[in-house]
Each structure stands twice: as C-alpha cells, then as structure tokens.
Write a protein that holds these residues in place. Structure first.
Motif, PDB file in Angstrom:
ATOM      1  N   UNK A 119      -0.564 -44.138 -37.990  1.00 44.88           N
ATOM      2  CA  UNK A 119      -0.531 -45.008 -36.824  1.00 44.88           C
ATOM      3  C   UNK A 119      -0.869 -44.239 -35.550  1.00 44.88           C
ATOM      4  N   UNK A 120      -0.491 -42.973 -35.518  1.00 49.16           N
ATOM      5  CA  UNK A 120      -0.744 -42.148 -34.329  1.00 49.16           C
ATOM      6  C   UNK A 120      -2.160 -41.595 -34.284  1.00 49.16           C
ATOM      7  N   UNK A 121      -2.697 -41.164 -35.447  1.00 47.63           N
ATOM      8  CA  UNK A 121      -3.945 -40.390 -35.436  1.00 47.63           C
ATOM      9  C   UNK A 121      -5.077 -40.965 -36.295  1.00 47.63           C
ATOM     10  N   UNK A 122      -4.780 -41.880 -37.215  1.00 50.44           N
ATOM     11  CA  UNK A 122      -5.804 -42.536 -38.048  1.00 50.44           C
ATOM     12  C   UNK A 122      -6.664 -41.531 -38.822  1.00 50.44           C
ATOM     13  N   UNK A 123      -6.031 -40.510 -39.361  1.00 52.68           N
ATOM     14  CA  UNK A 123      -6.773 -39.494 -40.137  1.00 52.68           C
ATOM     15  C   UNK A 123      -7.276 -40.051 -41.469  1.00 52.68           C
ATOM     16  N   UNK A 124      -6.529 -40.976 -42.067  1.00 47.04           N
ATOM     17  CA  UNK A 124      -6.896 -41.506 -43.386  1.00 47.04           C
ATOM     18  C   UNK A 124      -7.772 -42.751 -43.299  1.00 47.04           C
TER      19      UNK A 124
END
Length: 425
Positions: A119-124
C-alpha cells in the motif's frame, strides 16, 4: 410387565419436570425490568455505513476512549457483513477524530506487513482491488462490506496521517500472497547471501509452505524424521537472520520464521479448533500483538480487529486463555474491548435464521426495536443485571451463560446482521 409400565411412567414424569425446570418462561416482570434497564443505558447508533456523515452518534466514544491505548473490536463470526460495516465506520471515525492510526488484524504478522508495504510503495504492482488479499483472510477484504475500508486505508496513505496496517497471527492469511511466498523468501535469502542449499528440506519445498499447514499433505511429502528436521531448519534460519543488521525487514523476517515454526507445530500437534490449539495460538498471538504495540507502534493508538472469542478478557475454559486476557492483564483500563452481537442473521436470499434461544439477552435487545445501539458496560452500576450472569449468543451464536461484563467492556448490537456478500471474480 407392571414394573416396566411403572418405570416408563416415572421416566416420562421426570422428563416433564426437567423440561419445566429448564424451559420455564422468563417472568414478564423480569423481562420488563431488563428492557427498561437496557433502554436506560443503550446509546442509539444511527447508521453503520462509512458514507454516513453525521457523526454525532459516535461522539460518545470521545469520552469512553479518552485515555485509551488499545481498542479491541470483535465479531461474532467471520461472516457477519453488517458487523464489518459497523467496524469500518468506527475505524474511519476513530482515525479522523481520535487519532487512531494503526489497525492490527488477527492475520499473519508477515502477510499484513507485506500488504502494508505494498500500500505504501507498490513494489509488487498489485491491483487496488486485490491488495487486501496480500495480508488478510478472504472474508476481510473480498466482500462488498469490506472493500470500502480497504479503499479508505489506501486513501489515507497519501494523507498526513496514514493508517498503518499490521497483524499478529502466526497463520498464513494472504491468499493473494500464497503464490508469491516462495519467491519472496528466496529473494530475501539471496539479498542477504544466505545459502539455501544448507537448508535442504526448506529449499526443496519452499513453494509448498501453504500446503505444509495440512498434516495429511506434509505426512505424505516428508518421511521419517524430516518434519522435525524441517522445523530445525526454520529455527536455524531464524537465528541467522537475527544476527543480521536490525533493519525493519530483517526483524520482520526473523519473526516470520518464528511464526512459521509455531504455525506448523500448532497444525501438526493439535486438533483443529480444540481448546489446547486455541490456547497455543492465542498465547503466541498475544506475544506478537504486544510486541507490535510496544515496539513498532509504541507512541500510537492501536485498533485490534479479531473474533469475539479471542477478545475475551476472562479465561474461557481451563484449557484456553484468550488473547484479550493477556491484553487486559498488561494494559489494564487503557485497553477497551467492544464485542458485537445480533438477534438474527439475514442471508442473501432474504431468509432470516440463527435467532437466539429464549433465555438470551438478545431477545430483550430485539424488543427495543433499535436497529443498532451501543452499551458501555463500564458505565453500568454494579447492581445491574448486566454486571451479573446472563445468557447471550455473543460467542459464535451459541447460548452461553456467563458474567459477560468480565469478558468485554461494551456491546455493539446489530438487530439483523446481513451475511457477508463475497465479490465474485
């Protein structure tokens, strides 16, 4: 023959007398007095919708939770859609008006950490409508009643006061994460130069961790002493990670390996749903939860989302001490427990079922003709019947007689609880 006839007559009479003793009607005078008392102390709630904008009905919590550190929100079953809506509205109000900025779920400690990070960084690159599935059990995200709260969590992430999501369970909970679990573990090992070949069983079965929860599956795959060797490998891996730099990621992975070992132990050793299994799990959930409260979010107000039975502040049985009792013992009056109850359940086809037995207090609640209300048991006098033993269906809709005021501080009543509405994909 005559002796048999006499024995039969005596048996019938005994059954009749016993039924009269057990199923006698509650005197009308007592019912009226109880109804009058509930009317005196209940606080009406106008709506359970997150979209409802008049929050005057929720300002009662401003004083109740004035000095609160930990608020536990229970639920009777995991399929009570109206309860989820009510909890969602409460969370939004508490976040916007009382500065609660952490929500910790009865869900995997690691899984919810991954969800919060996404939710914070959208890495996936997980889609917004599936992001809840990284950390939460299906019923807490993939439903019409829960999606508004998931969207609200994501909306706050771009605000000056974002909500942080976490968990405290030892179990795997993220269904969307299940296919990514093995790769994330291997990526972590590679980044930290941990040689996977020194953990032969784990290295071979990394992609099967979700299936290892099931004794039949693991007994078919691991032979001889391999189950014990697998647990030893997990423990050894935990110890290696504990010696790495104390970054948030490394700390979480060490705790993750500890949870994996305990999760497998619980599933392999105890009968599912048994009191020893519940006790083992709750004691570890309590340890994880107190760590989150004291170390990760020590300066923040925390909301805990779990089932009613886990929230209870009093011993449930000789074999089971619930999570809530650990929290009450440590945080005392700075913790507050709200459990949810209903008179009946409405299914998607409109049918009504699961009404309480005739002695349950939910019958009196129903007589108030209030769709929703809140009872602050802390504010009820000691001589009230609400502070003594009474029958309630607040534990998984089973009629149980207890001094319930010792198990929780408040009751949020929803007259007809509409069953959860899954989102079809």
């Amino acid at each position: 023959m005559r002796k048999i006839l006499y024995s039969f007559i005596i048996s019938v009479m005994a059954i009749f007398v016993l039924n009269q003793m057990i199923y006698q009607e509650i005197p009308e005078k007592d019912t009226k007095e109880q109804l009058s008392e509930i009317e005196r102390y209940k606080h009406p709630v106008k709506s359970i919708s997150m979209e409802y904008t008049d929050n005057s009905d929720l300002t009662i919590f401003d004083s109740i939770l004035k000095d609160n550190k930990v608020l536990i929100l229970g639920e009777n079953t995991h399929y009570d859609g109206s309860t989820f809506e009510a909890k969602s509205r409460l969370i939004k109000y508490l976040h916007e008006h009382l500065n609660y900025s952490v929500v910790l779920y009865e869900a995997g400690q690691y899984d919810t950490w991954i969800m919060n990070d996404e939710m914070n960084h959208h890495r996936l690159k997980t889609s917004a409508d599936s992001i809840g599935g990284l950390g939460l059990f299906e019923f807490w995200w993939n439903a019409k009643e829960t999606q508004p709260l998931i969207r609200y969590y994501q909306k706050t992430k771009t605000s000056v006061n974002p909500i942080e999501i976490g968990g405290f369970d030892i179990q795997f909970s993220g269904s969307t994460l299940s296919s990514k679990r093995g790769k994330l573990l291997k990526d972590f090992s590679r980044r930290n130069k941990i040689n996977g070949t020194t953990f032969p069983i784990l290295n071979k079965h990394t992609g099967e961790l979700n299936q290892f929860m099931y004794p039949k599956y693991v007994n078919r795959v691991l032979k001889g002493n391999q189950k014990n060797e697998f647990l030893k490998e997990i423990t050894r891996l935990e110890q290696i990670v504990l010696r790495l730099d104390k970054t948030p990621e490394n700390t979480m992975y060490a705790r993750y390996f500890h949870d994996i070992k305990n999760n497998m132990t619980k599933n392999w050793k105890y009968k599912p749903g048994s009191m020893p299994s519940m006790h083992f799990r709750d004691s570890l959930m309590a340890r994880n939860l107190m760590y989150q409260i004291d170390s990760v979010y020590q300066d923040k107000k925390v909301i805990v989302w779990c089932a009613n039975i886990h929230s209870f502040a009093e011993r449930y049985s000789k074999d089971y001490l619930p999570l809530g009792s650990y929290i009450r013992n440590k945080y005392g009056k700075s913790s507050y427990i709200i459990d949810f109850s209903s008179y009946a359940q409405q299914y998607n086809n409109g049918s009504i079922s699961d009404r309480p037995g005739k002695f349950a207090i939910e019958n009196i609640f129903h007589k108030t003709k209030s769709p929703y209300f809140f009872l602050n048991l802390r504010n009820v006098p000691e001589n009230s019947f609400l502070k003594k033993e009474f029958v309630s269906t607040i534990n998984q809709r089973m009629d149980m007689k207890k001094n319930w005021s010792r198990s929780f501080d408040g009751i949020f009543y929803i007259d007809t609880n509409i069953v959860l509405t899954p989102i079809k994909k």
